[in-house]
Design an enzyme around this catalytic site. Structure first.
Site: not given
Length: 248
Positions: A9, A14-15, A60, A87-88, A90, A98, A114-115, A182, A184
């Site tokens: 997206h 929020w990004n 989104r 999305e994952k 969180y 972040k 995160r990863r 998304h 993830n």
């Protein structure tokens, strides 16, 4: 030859604010709207014409798909939505900045949340208004399928069956399929299709609004994958994604 088009997206609000989003429904920023439109234009210019599209339950991704399809004159094609493309989740990090979270807990810990492949963030509280169990769009799901937090391993666990049971058969039937989702949930698809290691997926980033093409041969074997766009610009955008959660 079959083509799977993956599209993260466009930039969300929020990004833009560098906040963890997850399953929180956040709209596109002005930049995100333009990214989605540009993606549709680029796909059309490159002769991409999907017959079916898939997206998540989150606005989104849905709006990105709409805007891209509008620029491709393809708003009439069938669209399938699934929470499995979300999305994952969180957990308790949803809504937090972040970089500020990295200052509090350290870059290494936030990168892990995160990863990492199998380390989820701390779960969201049961009474938190952001808990997806309170969201009417998930009312039909069994409570055990509504995450309170997720690792990438768990995202893959919900995505791979959807790929095998829904997206892959549709791709084989229609030749070209577009998936707007998304960072993830798409990384989960990429890891599975390319048989990437845990270390490889840890450092792999998908920028917003850049079409990502997978090609398969007549027997549906993976052949190659590539982003459509300027390589230097894409490299810079991928690096920006990687650096989002570092202390400022």
């Amino acid at each position: 030859m079959y083509k799977l088009i993956l599209l993260r997206h466009g930039q969300s609000e929020w990004n833009k604010e560098n906040r963890f989003t997850g399953w929180k429904d956040v709209g596109l920023s002005e930049q995100g709207v333009e990214e989605a439109k540009k993606a549709g234009i680029v796909l059309k210019e490159n002769g991409i014409s999907p017959k079916v599209a898939f997206t998540s339950y989150l606005n989104r991704a849905i709006k990105t798909l709409w805007l891209a399809l509008e620029r491709m004159d393809l708003m009439w094609i069938p669209v399938h939505r699934s929470w499995r493309l979300n999305e994952k989740h969180y957990g308790m990090l949803q809504g937090l900045n972040k970089a500020e979270t990295a200052q509090k807990y350290g870059d290494e810990q936030v990168l892990l949340w995160r990863r990492s492949f199998d380390v989820p963030p701390p779960p969201i509280e049961e009474d938190n208004p952001l808990n997806a169990k309170f969201d009417p769009r998930y009312a039909g799901l069994d409570d055990k399928d509504i995450p309170r937090t997720e690792s990438l391993k768990e995202v893959i666990g919900r995505m791979v069956p959807y790929w095998n049971e829904e997206i892959r058969p549709s791709l084989k039937e229609n030749g070209e399929v577009l998936v707007a989702a998304h960072g993830n949930s798409l990384r989960a698809v990429v890891m599975y299709l390319k048989n990437m290691s845990e270390d490889e997926i840890l450092t792999f980033n998908i920028p917003t609004g850049i079409p990502y093409i997978f090609e398969f041969d007549d027997d549906m074997n993976y052949v190659k994958d590539y982003f459509i766009g300027d390589p230097e610009e894409i490299k810079k955008l991928m690096e920006q994604v990687a650096n989002q959660a570092k202390k400022s």
